[in-house]
Design an enzyme around this catalytic site. Sequence first.
Site, short mmCIF file in Angstrom:
data_model
loop_
_atom_site.label_atom_id
_atom_site.label_comp_id
_atom_site.label_asym_id
_atom_site.label_seq_id
_atom_site.Cartn_x
_atom_site.Cartn_y
_atom_site.Cartn_z
N CYS A 1 -0.97 4.64 -10.15
CA CYS A 1 -1.81 3.65 -9.46
C CYS A 1 -3.30 3.94 -9.56
O CYS A 1 -4.04 3.19 -10.20
CB CYS A 1 -1.40 3.56 -8.00
N PHE B 1 0.82 -1.22 0.00
CA PHE B 1 0.00 0.00 0.00
C PHE B 1 0.85 1.26 0.00
O PHE B 1 0.39 2.32 0.39
CB PHE B 1 -0.94 0.01 1.22
N LYS C 1 -5.22 3.85 -13.13
CA LYS C 1 -5.24 2.55 -13.83
C LYS C 1 -5.86 1.46 -12.95
O LYS C 1 -6.48 0.53 -13.47
CB LYS C 1 -3.84 2.14 -14.32
N ARG D 1 2.77 4.65 -0.60
CA ARG D 1 2.53 5.89 -1.35
C ARG D 1 3.86 6.42 -1.83
O ARG D 1 4.84 6.39 -1.07
CB ARG D 1 1.90 6.96 -0.44
N GLY E 1 -9.29 19.89 -6.01
CA GLY E 1 -8.33 20.50 -6.92
C GLY E 1 -8.32 19.79 -8.24
O GLY E 1 -9.38 19.37 -8.74
#
Length: 439
Positions: free
Chosen positions: A264, A149, A267, A151, A257
Site C-alpha cells: 500500500c 483503512f 505504491k 492494516r 528503521g
Amino acid sequence: MKISVIGCGYLGAVHAASMAELGHDVVGIDVDEAKVEWLSRAKAPFFEPGFDDLLARTLATGRLRFSTDFADAAGSSVHFVCVGTPQKRGEYAADMRYVQGAVESLLDVLKVGDLVVGKSTVPVGTAAALAALVESKVPGALLAWNPEFLREGFAVQDTLHPDRLVYGLPAGADGDTARALLDEVYATIVDRGTPKVESDYATAEMVKTAANSFLATKISFINAMAELCEATGADVKLLADAIGYDDRIGRKFLNAGLGFGGGCLPKDIRAFMARAGELGADQALTFLREVDNINMRRRIRMVELAREVCDGSLLGKRVAVLGAAFKPDSDDIRDSPALNVAAQLQLQGAVVQVTDPAAGDNIRRNWPQLDVVDTPEQAAHRADAVLVLTEWKQYRELDPAAFGKLVKQKRVLDGRNALDREAWTAAGWAYRALGRRAG
Ligand code: UDX
C-alpha cells in the site's frame, strides 16, 4: 442484506467474511479459482491473525460463499469493489484495469436501486467516471466510494471496528439513497457511534491517499532524523520518545528503521504523485518524492552498515537475515524492505540465510535464488553477522546469550530498533542500529 464482494484478495476476502459476521448474506467473487477454493474451505490464502476463525465461523452460518462466476453477484443489492490497484510497471501511476473490469462486469447484473460501492484505493476522479458509466448503462443504479483503512495483521479488527467510516456520495436524493443503504450495511458499526464522514466522491477518494501519504511522511520524517543522528551521534529512539510525548505529534508511526514497504504505502504515494501531475498540481506533492527517497535510502544504508561490521567486505561472509515480511504478523513480501536488503547482500557476495515465521513459502516461490531456512537458529549457524529486519515478536524475545553460541561473530544489526540493546551488548554482542550509536 444481500451483498456481493468483487475481488477476494486481502481487502475483499476479509470484507466479505466481516459483512457475513455482521449478519448479511454475502457472496465473494474472484477470478482466481485456487483462491476461491481455499476460501470456500475456510482456509485463508494469506497469513492474517484471526481470519481463519472468522472464515470458519461465517461459512458455517451459510451466510457466506465464494464463487468464480460473476453471475452470482446478481440478486445482491450492494456490490463492493475490492480489487487491487497495483503500481503500473515502469510508471508511478496505478493500474486501473481491475477496477474498470470489475465495474464493467457488474453492469451485466446490476438492477435499478442497486448500489456499487468502491473500496479500492484509486486516483481521485475515478468514482465520478465510474458513476457516469453505471448511470449510462443501468439508469437507477448508484455508486458510492467508501475507502478501507485496514492494516495487514489487524485486518479483521480494523474491518469490524473501524475508527471511522467515510462515505463518498452522489449529490442530491441519490446521495440520500446511497447513504441509507450504506447505513444499513454498517448498522452495527454506525450504532456503536463510530465517527462518519460524508463527502463528495473526490474527498472520499483523497482521504485514503492523504492518510497513507501522511503515515509515509511520518515514517520518513523520523528516518531523516535517523540520518542526522548517525551524523551527529544522537539517538533516534530517544528523540522519537521525546517528541512523541507532545500529543500534537504522537509516538505512533515514529519508529525509525528500515522504513515502509508493503502493498500500500509505497505504491499509493507514487500513484498520488502521478495523479497530481495529471491534474497540473504536481508541485503540491513533490515532497512525497523526498519521502520515497528517504525511505529507499534506509535500505542502502543497512547494506552499508552490514558491510562495515563485516570488516569492509561482504564477499563470502555468512549473513543471517531474520525477517522477510514487510512487517510482523504478515506473510506479505511485496516491496519488503527486509527482502530488498537480503537480496542486495546476496548480490554483493554475501552468503545469506533468510528466515521468517510466515513468509518462507512466499520467498521460495518468488525469490528462489535466496536460501530460506525455518528457524533463526539455522540462519545464525556460524554467521558473521545477524540482521533483524522485521520485528517479529519471536526475534525480539531471542535470548542473546544462547543465540550467541550459534554464530561465528557476535554482531547484530537491528534494522527495526526492536531489540533490547542493553541485553544484547551485555551478552557480548556488537550492536548496531540505524540512527543510533554503536553499542
Ligand atoms: C497501511 C495503512 O496503515 C492502512 O491504513 C492502509 O489501509 C493500508 O496501508 P499496511 O500496509 O498494512 O497498512 O502497513 P502499516 O502497518 O501501515 O505499515 C507500513 C510499513 O511502515 C511497514 O513496512 C512498517 O514496518 C513500516 N513502519 C510503520 C515503520 O517503518 N515505522 C513505523 O513507525 C510504522
